[in-house]
Design an enzyme around this catalytic site. Structure first.
Site, short mmCIF file in Angstrom:
data_model
loop_
_atom_site.label_atom_id
_atom_site.label_comp_id
_atom_site.label_asym_id
_atom_site.label_seq_id
_atom_site.Cartn_x
_atom_site.Cartn_y
_atom_site.Cartn_z
N ASN A 55 -1.97 0.24 6.66
CA ASN A 55 -1.43 -0.83 7.33
C ASN A 55 -0.64 -1.73 6.32
O ASN A 55 -0.55 -2.85 6.25
CB ASN A 55 -2.49 -1.67 8.04
CG ASN A 55 -3.58 -2.20 6.86
OD1 ASN A 55 -3.73 -1.89 5.65
ND2 ASN A 55 -4.62 -2.64 7.32
N GLU A 76 -9.76 -10.75 -7.23
CA GLU A 76 -8.67 -9.68 -7.30
C GLU A 76 -7.56 -9.70 -8.26
O GLU A 76 -7.00 -8.86 -8.67
CB GLU A 76 -8.37 -9.72 -5.78
CG GLU A 76 -9.49 -9.34 -4.83
CD GLU A 76 -9.06 -9.33 -3.49
OE1 GLU A 76 -10.00 -8.78 -2.59
OE2 GLU A 76 -7.84 -9.49 -2.98
N TYR A 94 -12.51 -1.72 -3.69
CA TYR A 94 -12.90 -1.99 -2.33
C TYR A 94 -14.40 -2.08 -2.27
O TYR A 94 -15.15 -1.40 -1.18
CB TYR A 94 -12.62 -0.85 -1.44
CG TYR A 94 -10.96 -1.36 -0.99
CD1 TYR A 94 -10.71 -2.41 -0.24
CD2 TYR A 94 -9.74 -0.48 -1.23
CE1 TYR A 94 -9.45 -2.64 0.50
CE2 TYR A 94 -8.38 -1.11 -0.96
CZ TYR A 94 -8.40 -2.13 0.04
OH TYR A 94 -7.14 -2.42 0.38
N HIS A 134 -2.20 -5.38 1.46
CA HIS A 134 -3.66 -5.94 1.28
C HIS A 134 -3.46 -7.32 0.79
O HIS A 134 -2.47 -7.66 0.18
CB HIS A 134 -4.23 -5.35 0.29
CG HIS A 134 -5.44 -6.20 -0.08
ND1 HIS A 134 -6.72 -6.08 0.38
CD2 HIS A 134 -5.70 -7.07 -1.33
CE1 HIS A 134 -7.57 -6.91 -0.44
NE2 HIS A 134 -6.80 -7.86 -1.25
N LYS A 174 0.65 -1.10 0.05
CA LYS A 174 -0.02 0.01 -0.02
C LYS A 174 0.85 1.52 -0.12
O LYS A 174 1.92 1.18 0.37
CB LYS A 174 -0.98 -0.06 1.17
CG LYS A 174 -1.86 -1.32 1.09
CD LYS A 174 -2.90 -1.02 2.23
CE LYS A 174 -4.01 -2.10 2.25
NZ LYS A 174 -5.12 -2.23 3.41
#
Ligand code: UDP
Length: 140
Positions: A114, A128, A51, A117, A11
């Site tokens: 964080n 995905e 998302y 993913h 990320k």
């Protein structure tokens, strides 16, 4: 246990801090093979689509703006039980609750930023992966 593929995203908080190599080293040390990888910047529409399952959640707007705030590295990881293994290596969503030694315990800034993913099941992994990669881009 079968060989599986899972989708990983490094990320924007992690690409900004130049952590791609250190995160990839954790995948490789755990026996996952990076069989496809590209760095890109998500548009707002792409982040919203990726998302979409979280559209009604209170954190959705913040998550989309975070995920478009800088480049990400999308990856396909391959290995025995890769979906579950990657979730273990990542650690809990909230880094305060993540086990020591996991990517999120070591690198995440907070519950939103964080660092990684990872797909949560085999069927979502397939969806995905096809969001980011054509079959021809994945080389085992
Ligand atoms: N997230 C957030 N606030 C929360 C929960 C999640 O900002 O209270 C963000 C965080 O970046 C997380 C992502 O939304 O990784 C997707 O949430 P999910 O519950 O699917 O967690 P994950 O599967 O990434 O651990």
């Amino acid at each position: 246990m079968a060989t599986e593929h899972t989708l990983s995203i490094i990320k924007p908080d992690a690409t900004r801090r130049n952590l791609t190599g250190r995160i990839n080293a954790k995948f490789e040390a755990a026996g996952l093979r990076i069989v496809a990888q590209k760095r890109l910047r998500l548009t707002q529409a792409q982040a919203e689509a990726f998302y979409a399952v979280h559209r009604e959640r209170p954190f959705f707007g913040g998550l989309v703006s975070f995920m478009t705030s800088g480049p990400v590295v999308a990856q396909v990881l391959e290995g025995e039980d890769a979906v579950a293994k990657n979730r273990e290596i990542m650690g809990a969503t909230d880094p305060k609750k993540a086990d020591a030694g996991t990517i999120r315990a070591e690198f995440a800034e907070d519950i939103e930023a964080n660092s990684v993913h990872g797909s949560d099941a085999a069927d979502t992994a397939a969806q995905e992966i096809s969001f980011f990669f054509a079959g021809i881009e994945i080389t085992g």
